[in-house]
Design an enzyme around this catalytic site. Structure first.
Site, mmCIF file in Angstrom:
data_model
loop_
_atom_site.group_PDB
_atom_site.id
_atom_site.type_symbol
_atom_site.label_atom_id
_atom_site.label_comp_id
_atom_site.label_asym_id
_atom_site.label_seq_id
_atom_site.Cartn_x
_atom_site.Cartn_y
_atom_site.Cartn_z
ATOM 1 N N LYS A 72 0.855 -1.196 0.000
ATOM 2 C CA LYS A 72 0.000 0.000 0.000
ATOM 3 C C LYS A 72 0.890 1.246 0.000
ATOM 4 C CE LYS A 72 -3.892 2.029 2.591
ATOM 5 N NZ LYS A 72 -4.858 1.866 3.675
ATOM 6 N N SER B 298 -9.789 2.356 2.648
ATOM 7 C CA SER B 298 -8.883 3.138 1.828
ATOM 8 C C SER B 298 -7.922 2.288 0.997
ATOM 9 C CB SER B 298 -8.072 4.085 2.715
ATOM 10 O OG SER B 298 -7.184 3.363 3.560
ATOM 11 N N SER C 174 -10.037 -0.028 6.671
ATOM 12 C CA SER C 174 -9.412 0.119 5.346
ATOM 13 C C SER C 174 -8.922 -1.175 4.728
ATOM 14 C CB SER C 174 -8.235 1.091 5.435
ATOM 15 O OG SER C 174 -8.718 2.383 5.610
#
Lengths: 447, 90
Positions: A49, A123, A147
């Site tokens: 990420k 997210s 997330s």
């Protein structure tokens, strides 16, 4: 079920990796899962990420303000993956600094691989899309309030968020220090376990990282929480009821319970998250990281203010709100109160989880189309996290897994357990996977 | 929220917003803060604050300077003068 095991059992030619990159690039142009793509040069491919630092690779937490920031070091989780023989494939898309539930607070949003008109979830939008489209791949991801679970549910993959402190946060671009957890997305619980085994454990660079022993205590009891089904879409509830029946068939006693403070969790979470993020984002001022304002003749106030225009609208909103709740005049009313409510909720959830697991849907709504999600007010967006926030606020391990398909789109459920009992929920999902076949629209990199 | 209070917060945060952005953010903040008030009726008398969700042990490193292995990499991210980071006027 382990794709890592299957991959490692095969003789992988060197040509596999450049071929994989070539296959991935055009699909990625459509789905926007990856922000950077590298040749993994051997090893099982993993993605990272964008808020987790990779040495020499632009890492900007999905933000314009960090554009051009090249970390001179690896995050501990990345270092451990590389040392374990995994091959780095690229950085994945996300909402700026993790501020979002739908993956839209970014320059180019990731799209849902099942139907590109729909959101990927946030997210960790890119991590979920990458996992959903690549046959052999795992994603190092991060969750603050949901997330990992949310995008995993929307994209039909397994998303594991460990106990707070299980994985070092060294090298993570902080959102909220007392809530951030590095976790894993994969196509099976077995792959999650393999990766968790590699990345977990204490680290001298993160004082909150624990060297506790992680267990697999199966409590044979599953709780359905009244507050976690209230306000949930009828179609989701109807599929969820079938899932509950299957858990009964798997030998679990199912009981309905209440978590008295569950409905207060959203407010407590957002107060703490915004308070912490507003201090974390204070360091982005246009000269030490990423975006550079070269007007050094300006006074620092003017200089900082100009650079900070690069923040997305949602980040500005959270900075102002976070600063407000920490203000001396209202600190007790909001920030200190939220920390106490977390304390009470922890007591309530810990007591319940001593007896069994919590099972619930991940999201109260069906996967929205891009435009539908964009039309939500900030408060409506925050409230959509109602099922993922309690576990995240309390640092409880939880795992999201696909359990049904509604008009071709996956639905995700989550299992929550007590702190440090992380392996138990992986075991449960492994059992679930024996009789339920996950569907994927793409299988890039097939051998 | 009074406009004066919003201006104070924006100044502290080093954020500059257009008139329209200010109007929008003010509306959003008012709605969110009104929602935060649902915590008001939770009885927290005698409750300790939970800064972390787990018990964090005090395992601080020795306060000893260490040489970071890639100083050049840090400086590459900034404008430098010799081995100093250049910043704005104070």
């Amino acid at each position: 079920m382990s794709s890592i095991g299957e991959f490692e059992g095969k003789d992988i030619p060197e040509s596999y990796y450049p071929k994989l990159v070539k296959e991935l690039e055009p699909i990625n142009k459509r789905l926007n899962a990856f922000l950077t793509i590298s040749n993994p040069e051997g090893g099982f491919p993993f993605s990272v990420k964008d808020n987790i630092c990779v040495n020499g690779v632009e890492s900007r937490a999905g933000s314009r303000i960090l554009k051009g920031y090249i970390p001179p070091f690896n995050a501990t989780a990345v270092e451990r993956m590389l040392n374990s023989g995994f091959g780095f494939l690229g950085k994945t898309n996300m909402d700026e600094f993790g501020f979002g539930s739908f993956g839209l607070n970014t320059e180019v949003p990731a799209k849902n691989p099942f139907d590109e008109r729909y959101v990927a979830g946030g997210s960790s939008s890119g991590a979920a899309v990458a996992t959903s489209i690549l046959k052999y791949h795992v994603a190092i991801s991060e969750s603050t309030g949901g997330s990992i679970a949310t995008p995993a549910a929307f994209c039909g993959v397994v998303g594991f968020t460990p106990t707070y402190g299980a994985v070092s946060r060294y090298g993570l671009i902080d959102y909220a220090n007392s809530l951030d957890k590095i976790g894993v997305m994969a196509r099976s619980a077995e792959d999650v376990r393999i990766v968790f085994d590699k990345v977990k454990g204490s680290d001298k660079y993160d004082t909150t990282c624990t060297d506790a022993k992680f267990t697999a205590k199966d409590k044979k009891k599953v709780f359905i929480i009244d507050q976690f089904t209230k306000g949930v879409d009828e179609k989701i509830l109807s599929s969820f009821e079938k899932l509950v029946e299957k858990f009964k068939d798997m030998g679990y006693n199912v009981e309905n319970r209440e978590i008295r403070l569950a409905e207060k969790a959203i407010a407590a979470y957002y107060i703490i998250a915004m308070a912490e993020s507003s201090t974390n984002l204070a360091k982005y001022t246009g000269f030490k990281y990423g975006l550079r304002n070269e007007r050094f003749d300006e006074h620092y106030n003017e200089f900082f203010t100009k650079a900070r225009k690069a923040f997305h609208k949602e980040s500005k909103r959270r900075i102002v709100l976070g600063t407000m709740v920490r203000s001396a005049s209202v600190r007790d009313r909001y920030y200190s109160k939220a920390l106490k409510v977390r304390s009470l909720l922890l007591d309530e959830m810990n007591a319940l989880l001593k007896e069994g697991f919590i099972l619930s849907p991940v999201m109260p709504i069906l996967t929205p189309k891009m435009a539908e999600a964009e039309s939500l007010t900030p408060l409506e967006m925050y409230k959509s996290d109602m099922l993922t926030i309690p576990a995240n606020l309390c640092g409880l391990p939880h795992i999201s897994f696909p359990y049904a398909y509604e008009k071709g789109m996956p639905l995700g459920a989550q299992l929550i357990t007590s702190q440090f009992n992380d392996y138990a929920i992986m075991d449960m999902v492994s059992k679930w996977e024996k009789d339920f076949e996950y569907r994927f629209k793409y299988n890039l990199g097939e051998l | 929220m009074e406009e004066k209070e919003l201006s104070r917060l924006l100044k502290i945060c080093r954020l500059e917003l257009s008139e329209k952005e200010q109007k929008d953010i003010k509306k959003d903040i008012e709605e969110v803060v009104a929602y935060f008030d649902i915590l008001e009726n939770v009885d927290t008398k005698g409750t300790e604050v939970a800064y972390h969700p787990i018990n964090v042990s005090e395992k601080l490193r020795e306060d000893k300077a260490e040489q970071f292995g890639n100083v050049e990499g840090i400086l590459k991210n900034t404008k430098t003068y010799r081995f100093y980071v250049v910043g704005p006027k104070v």
